[in-house]
Design a protein around this motif. Structure first.
Motif, PDB file in Angstrom:
ATOM      1  N   TRP A 190       0.736  -1.320  -0.017  1.00 55.23           N
ATOM      2  CA  TRP A 190       0.092   0.123   0.060  1.00 55.23           C
ATOM      3  C   TRP A 190       0.976   1.412  -0.078  1.00 55.23           C
ATOM      4  O   TRP A 190       0.508   2.224  -0.797  1.00 55.23           O
ATOM      5  CB  TRP A 190      -0.872   0.031   1.068  1.00 55.23           C
ATOM      6  N   ALA A 191       1.902   1.298   0.664  1.00 60.42           N
ATOM      7  CA  ALA A 191       2.758   2.332   0.891  1.00 60.42           C
ATOM      8  C   ALA A 191       3.432   2.486  -0.569  1.00 60.42           C
ATOM      9  O   ALA A 191       3.723   3.695  -1.083  1.00 60.42           O
ATOM     10  CB  ALA A 191       3.910   2.109   1.964  1.00 60.42           C
ATOM     11  N   LEU A 192       4.049   1.508  -1.163  1.00 58.44           N
ATOM     12  CA  LEU A 192       4.572   1.548  -2.437  1.00 58.44           C
ATOM     13  C   LEU A 192       3.556   2.254  -3.452  1.00 58.44           C
ATOM     14  O   LEU A 192       4.235   3.017  -4.331  1.00 58.44           O
ATOM     15  CB  LEU A 192       5.202   0.152  -2.926  1.00 58.44           C
ATOM     16  N   LEU A 193       2.477   1.693  -3.524  1.00 56.53           N
ATOM     17  CA  LEU A 193       1.379   2.123  -4.601  1.00 56.53           C
ATOM     18  C   LEU A 193       1.211   3.782  -4.081  1.00 56.53           C
ATOM     19  O   LEU A 193       0.980   4.432  -5.185  1.00 56.53           O
ATOM     20  CB  LEU A 193       0.194   1.480  -4.252  1.00 56.53           C
ATOM     21  N   GLY A 194       1.289   4.129  -2.997  1.00 53.51           N
ATOM     22  CA  GLY A 194       1.292   5.452  -2.650  1.00 53.51           C
ATOM     23  C   GLY A 194       2.174   6.484  -3.155  1.00 53.51           C
ATOM     24  O   GLY A 194       2.025   7.759  -3.587  1.00 53.51           O
ATOM     25  N   TYR A 195       3.471   5.684  -2.995  1.00 55.50           N
ATOM     26  CA  TYR A 195       4.655   6.300  -3.401  1.00 55.50           C
ATOM     27  C   TYR A 195       4.786   6.774  -4.971  1.00 55.50           C
ATOM     28  O   TYR A 195       5.118   7.519  -5.236  1.00 55.50           O
ATOM     29  CB  TYR A 195       5.863   5.688  -2.854  1.00 55.50           C
ATOM     30  N   VAL A 196       4.233   5.591  -5.592  1.00 56.70           N
ATOM     31  CA  VAL A 196       4.299   5.561  -6.910  1.00 56.70           C
ATOM     32  C   VAL A 196       3.249   6.402  -7.619  1.00 56.70           C
ATOM     33  O   VAL A 196       3.529   7.209  -8.600  1.00 56.70           O
ATOM     34  CB  VAL A 196       4.091   4.092  -7.413  1.00 56.70           C
ATOM     35  N   PHE A 197       1.970   6.388  -7.060  1.00 57.62           N
ATOM     36  CA  PHE A 197       0.989   7.036  -7.829  1.00 57.62           C
ATOM     37  C   PHE A 197       0.655   8.701  -7.179  1.00 57.62           C
ATOM     38  O   PHE A 197      -0.172   9.337  -7.934  1.00 57.62           O
ATOM     39  CB  PHE A 197      -0.464   6.372  -7.592  1.00 57.62           C
ATOM     40  N   ALA A 198       1.376   8.987  -6.056  1.00 58.48           N
ATOM     41  CA  ALA A 198       1.202  10.363  -5.527  1.00 58.48           C
ATOM     42  C   ALA A 198       1.585  11.472  -6.410  1.00 58.48           C
ATOM     43  O   ALA A 198       0.770  12.153  -6.704  1.00 58.48           O
ATOM     44  CB  ALA A 198       1.997  10.449  -4.272  1.00 58.48           C
ATOM     45  N   PRO A 199       2.599  11.177  -7.379  1.00 58.01           N
ATOM     46  CA  PRO A 199       2.956  12.422  -8.134  1.00 58.01           C
ATOM     47  C   PRO A 199       2.444  12.230  -9.409  1.00 58.01           C
ATOM     48  O   PRO A 199       2.543  13.111 -10.234  1.00 58.01           O
ATOM     49  CB  PRO A 199       4.442  12.348  -8.087  1.00 58.01           C
ATOM     50  N   TYR A 200       1.473  11.403  -9.776  1.00 59.09           N
ATOM     51  CA  TYR A 200       1.053  11.098 -10.992  1.00 59.09           C
ATOM     52  C   TYR A 200       0.322  12.104 -11.500  1.00 59.09           C
ATOM     53  O   TYR A 200       0.289  12.628 -12.713  1.00 59.09           O
ATOM     54  CB  TYR A 200       0.127   9.645 -11.076  1.00 59.09           C
ATOM     55  N   GLY A 201      -0.764  12.833 -10.630  1.00 60.91           N
ATOM     56  CA  GLY A 201      -1.537  13.921 -11.009  1.00 60.91           C
ATOM     57  C   GLY A 201      -0.694  15.056 -11.581  1.00 60.91           C
ATOM     58  O   GLY A 201      -1.039  15.872 -12.461  1.00 60.91           O
ATOM     59  N   MET A 202       0.161  15.365 -10.587  1.00 57.97           N
ATOM     60  CA  MET A 202       1.072  16.650 -11.008  1.00 57.97           C
ATOM     61  C   MET A 202       1.950  16.495 -12.301  1.00 57.97           C
ATOM     62  O   MET A 202       1.897  17.283 -13.031  1.00 57.97           O
ATOM     63  CB  MET A 202       2.312  16.769  -9.827  1.00 57.97           C
ATOM     64  N   TRP A 203       2.298  15.127 -12.325  1.00 59.93           N
ATOM     65  CA  TRP A 203       3.156  14.868 -13.760  1.00 59.93           C
ATOM     66  C   TRP A 203       2.221  14.963 -14.892  1.00 59.93           C
ATOM     67  O   TRP A 203       2.550  15.527 -16.054  1.00 59.93           O
ATOM     68  CB  TRP A 203       3.699  13.327 -13.714  1.00 59.93           C
TER      69      TRP A 203
END
Length: 99
Positions: free
Chosen positions: A70-83
């Motif tokens: 869950w933490a890894l998914l959050g780490y991967v997808f958190a900056p997706y919207g900004m990107w």
């Protein structure tokens, strides 16, 4: 020693720039209510195994694996919207990103 200090100062500037960009992105695109809901869902998902263990016996490895994934998914997808937002700005301007 001096090189390490200069590197740390540059990293802190980059972090400050990232946080300003994140603040702007949240303010302009999501709104703070939606961002808060995402954060609460992420926290709930992170600690779901701890809550589930009060009613069901779970193996320790399963709870730990869930929290790590869950933490890894959050780490991967958190900056997706900004990107995605930044990518749309670059594509819309018709000019390549100059770095």
């Amino acid at each position: 020693m001096r090189r390490a200090i200069v590197w740390q100062v540059e990293e802190m500037r980059d972090l400050g720039e990232y946080l300003r960009a994140y603040w702007t992105y949240i303010s302009n695109n999501l709104g703070w209510g939606k961002a808060l809901r995402f954060a609460l869902v992420w926290l709930a998902g992170m600690f779901l195994p701890l809550f589930a263990r009060t009613w069901v016996q779970l193996p320790e490895w399963l709870a730990i694996a869930w929290m790590i994934c869950w933490a890894l998914l959050g780490y991967v997808f958190a900056p997706y919207g900004m990107w995605k937002h930044h990518r749309a700005q670059i594509t819309g301007s018709g000019e390549p990103d100059q770095k």
